[in-house]
Design a protein around this motif. Structure first.
Motif, PDB file in Angstrom:
ATOM      1  N   GLN A  68       0.576   4.421  -4.648  1.00  0.00           N
ATOM      2  CA  GLN A  68      -0.554   4.794  -3.841  1.00  0.00           C
ATOM      3  C   GLN A  68      -0.546   5.829  -2.646  1.00  0.00           C
ATOM      4  O   GLN A  68      -1.417   6.283  -2.186  1.00  0.00           O
ATOM      5  CB  GLN A  68      -1.157   3.410  -3.352  1.00  0.00           C
ATOM      6  CG  GLN A  68      -2.678   3.340  -2.993  1.00  0.00           C
ATOM      7  CD  GLN A  68      -3.149   1.962  -2.694  1.00  0.00           C
ATOM      8  OE1 GLN A  68      -2.730   1.059  -3.185  1.00  0.00           O
ATOM      9  NE2 GLN A  68      -3.862   2.034  -1.584  1.00  0.00           N
TER      10      GLN A  68
ATOM     11  N   THR B 172     -11.432  -0.255   3.869  1.00  0.00           N
ATOM     12  CA  THR B 172     -10.785  -1.593   4.335  1.00  0.00           C
ATOM     13  C   THR B 172     -11.616  -2.131   5.393  1.00  0.00           C
ATOM     14  O   THR B 172     -11.694  -3.223   5.256  1.00  0.00           O
ATOM     15  CB  THR B 172      -9.129  -1.283   4.472  1.00  0.00           C
ATOM     16  OG1 THR B 172      -9.099  -0.177   5.480  1.00  0.00           O
ATOM     17  CG2 THR B 172      -8.429  -0.935   3.268  1.00  0.00           C
TER      18      THR B 172
ATOM     19  N   ASP C  39      -4.987  -4.634   5.471  1.00  0.00           N
ATOM     20  CA  ASP C  39      -4.745  -3.166   4.940  1.00  0.00           C
ATOM     21  C   ASP C  39      -5.180  -2.121   5.706  1.00  0.00           C
ATOM     22  O   ASP C  39      -4.363  -1.027   6.004  1.00  0.00           O
ATOM     23  CB  ASP C  39      -5.517  -2.976   3.702  1.00  0.00           C
ATOM     24  CG  ASP C  39      -5.254  -3.766   2.230  1.00  0.00           C
ATOM     25  OD1 ASP C  39      -3.934  -4.116   2.339  1.00  0.00           O
ATOM     26  OD2 ASP C  39      -6.042  -4.416   1.597  1.00  0.00           O
TER      27      ASP C  39
ATOM     28  N   ASN D  11       1.011  -1.342   0.163  1.00  0.00           N
ATOM     29  CA  ASN D  11      -0.129  -0.108  -0.032  1.00  0.00           C
ATOM     30  C   ASN D  11       0.669   1.198   0.007  1.00  0.00           C
ATOM     31  O   ASN D  11       0.476   2.309  -0.774  1.00  0.00           O
ATOM     32  CB  ASN D  11      -0.941  -0.182   1.192  1.00  0.00           C
ATOM     33  CG  ASN D  11      -2.205  -0.849   1.129  1.00  0.00           C
ATOM     34  OD1 ASN D  11      -2.648  -1.080  -0.034  1.00  0.00           O
ATOM     35  ND2 ASN D  11      -2.428  -1.445   2.301  1.00  0.00           N
TER      36      ASN D  11
END
Lengths: 274, 254
Positions: free
Chosen positions: B52, B210, B218, B47
């Motif tokens: 991102q 999430t 996550d 992530n």
């Protein structure tokens, strides 16, 4: 020694003829919540004079000074500086406070501290810089302008405060126990510095102190205050020749006589004799 | 020398120990809610060590930054004014205490009504939550001007504005920064909450997405990231505070 006759009287000071009064105080009264602090103070300071105002600790000297400077409203009486009645701080007045570390701004350099009051005067930047540098030079701090006040010793900080007042070019300089928080050696140096600056610049100085020797050593005249509520006990002329010298002047018989007179005036006769 | 080395080594060691403890304790976890640390770190890598990071984190930090700037500016302006004019202070003090006592997230629902659900609302809410600690600190700071210093400024012909500029404001700076330091964590909470309520990007949005879709590794990775960002921002603010103290603080001789 304890049985000596009362000290010889000192002639009450008469108004020096033909001289312009810079500071005229008449019947100044001030109290806090019904508790009188200043009880009808009247005094005059003439152009070019060095007047020492001496009084016991806690007698309201600072209150008096704040009234004279237009910082504190008072109940009755008048204060005139240069002929104009004081209602707020007059533009022709400079002050050196006792507490140098608080009167200087720690976030400005020494030079900027001295220049700050000049920013708000109708003079050019160049002129302001010249006046500030000249003032710093005259107190012996020409090389320390870039430093911050707290990097200097106490005596040097007070020199900065003196330079700030000089650069401002006041008609009347009030000094509120300016050397009460420095060590003895520094104090002697600063006293002589003030005498030199005073004679070079033909300034008018009102110097408040609780130190009798200092008052006599520096002044043309001495104004002795009473305890609270504060009034004027006596005004005397200091007829010691100038230039004065820390050792020679203080060793004279006349100095001792004057000291005894001031001690008596302040109600310290017992201590003076014993 | 040894002492200094120890001062650096100790937090590193305890952190390593904590991570190791977490790692071993969670290694065989089959709980949906507490995935193994290895999974969280894998999610973290995927992530946040990727593009991102900027897509999600930048909008959040931008909102916090702008909200803090706005709240601080307003707080300083109003606070120093109140502190400098003592007469008005006693009148407004109860109202200020009342406003400060309100939980900052409480303003989100009414702010949504007034400002909608866009960035304006989020920045507004963050600003409103940062305002009070800064404002009250600024009142305190402006009030703490040395009386002698004020006398000096008046005698030497400094007018109201000049006294504010050269005496009141510099005196208040370390206090104000204390307020900023207190406001910063609040601003982060409010940022996350406001993004959680309604957003299409940002860390709060990521957390809500999430957690509601049970991508809990996550989610945990975002929490770890928030912790890291929080520590970094707080240290930065504290460091700036020390610099400002040196610049504007009081020093006595010696």
């Amino acid at each position: 020694m304890a049985e000596t006759a009362p000290p010889p009287a000192v002639a009450p000071a008469a108004a020096p003829a033909g001289r312009t009064p810079i500071l005229e105080v008449d019947g100044l009264r001030k109290g806090y919540g019904g508790d009188p602090v200043l009880d009808g103070i009247s005094l005059q300071v003439f152009e070019g004079e060095f007047v020492s105002v001496v009084g016991p600790s806690g007698c309201g000297k600072t209150t008096m000074l704040r009234c004279l400077a237009g910082l504190l409203p008072f109940e009755s009486g008048t204060v005139r500086i240069d002929g104009a009645a004081v209602t707020g701080p007059p533009a022709t007045l400079g002050i050196v406070f006792q507490d140098y570390s608080r009167s200087l701004l720690p976030w400005l350099s020494v030079r900027d501290n001295v220049r700050l009051p000049l920013r708000y005067q109708a003079i050019s930047k160049k002129q302001a810089a010249a006046q500030a540098d000249e003032a710093l030079e005259s107190v012996g701090l020409a090389a320390d302008g870039h430093k911050r006040p707290w990097q200097l010793s106490g005596g040097m900080q007070q020199r900065v405060a003196i330079a700030r007042a000089l650069a401002y070019r006041p008609r009347l300089l009030l000094m509120d126990e300016p050397f009460a928080s420095v060590d003895a050696q520094t104090r002697v140096e600063l006293e002589d510095l003030m005498l030199r600056l005073w004679s070079e610049r033909a300034m008018t100085i009102a110097f408040v102190t609780h130190d009798i020797d200092e008052a006599i050593y520096l002044g043309d005249r001495i104004v002795a205050l009473t305890r609270r509520p504060t009034g004027i006990r006596e005004t005397m002329t200091v007829d010691l020749p100038r230039p004065r010298d820390q050792i020679a002047t203080k060793a004279t018989e006349r100095f001792a006589e004057l000291r005894a007179s001031v001690f008596t005036a302040l109600g310290h006769h017992e201590e003076a004799a014993g | 020398m040894n002492r200094r080395l120890w001062a650096i080594a100790l937090p590193v060691l305890t952190t390593a120990a904590a991570v190791a403890l977490w790692w071993t304790a969670s290694a065989s976890s089959t709980s949906l809610y507490f995935p193994p640390l290895s999974d969280i770190l894998e999610a973290f890598r995927a992530n946040w060590l990727s593009r991102q990071l900027t897509d999600i984190v930048v909008p959040s930090l931008w909102r916090v930054g702008l909200g803090m700037a706005l709240g601080t500016a307003l707080g300083v302006a109003i606070g120093t004014l109140i502190g400098a004019i003592r007469r008005i202070e006693s009148y407004v003090q109860p109202q200020l205490e009342f406003m400060r006592a309100l939980p900052p997230i409480l303003v989100i629902p009414p702010m949504i009504l007034v400002l909608g659900t866009g960035d304006t609302m989020k920045i507004g809410v963050i600003a409103a939550s940062a305002l009070w600690p800064v404002l009250l600190a600024a009142v305190d700071g402006a009030r703490s001007v040395e009386p002698v210093r004020d006398d000096m400024a008046r005698v030497f012909g400094l007018g109201r504005w000049a006294r504010f500029r050269w005496v009141v404001l510099p005196t208040a700076v370390p206090h104000i920064w204390g307020g900023v330091q207190a406001a910063m964590p609040i601003a982060f909470v409010v940022m996350i909450a406001s993004e959680y309520y309604s957003s299409t990007n940002g860390l709060g949005y990521f957390l809500s997405q999430t957690s509601t879709s049970f991508r809990l590794a996550d989610m945990w990775s975002a929490i770890v990231l928030l912790g890291v960002i929080g520590v970094a921002v707080n240290s930065l603010v504290a460091y700036a505070g020390r610099r400002l103290d040196r610049r504007f603080g009081e020093y006595t001789d010696g």
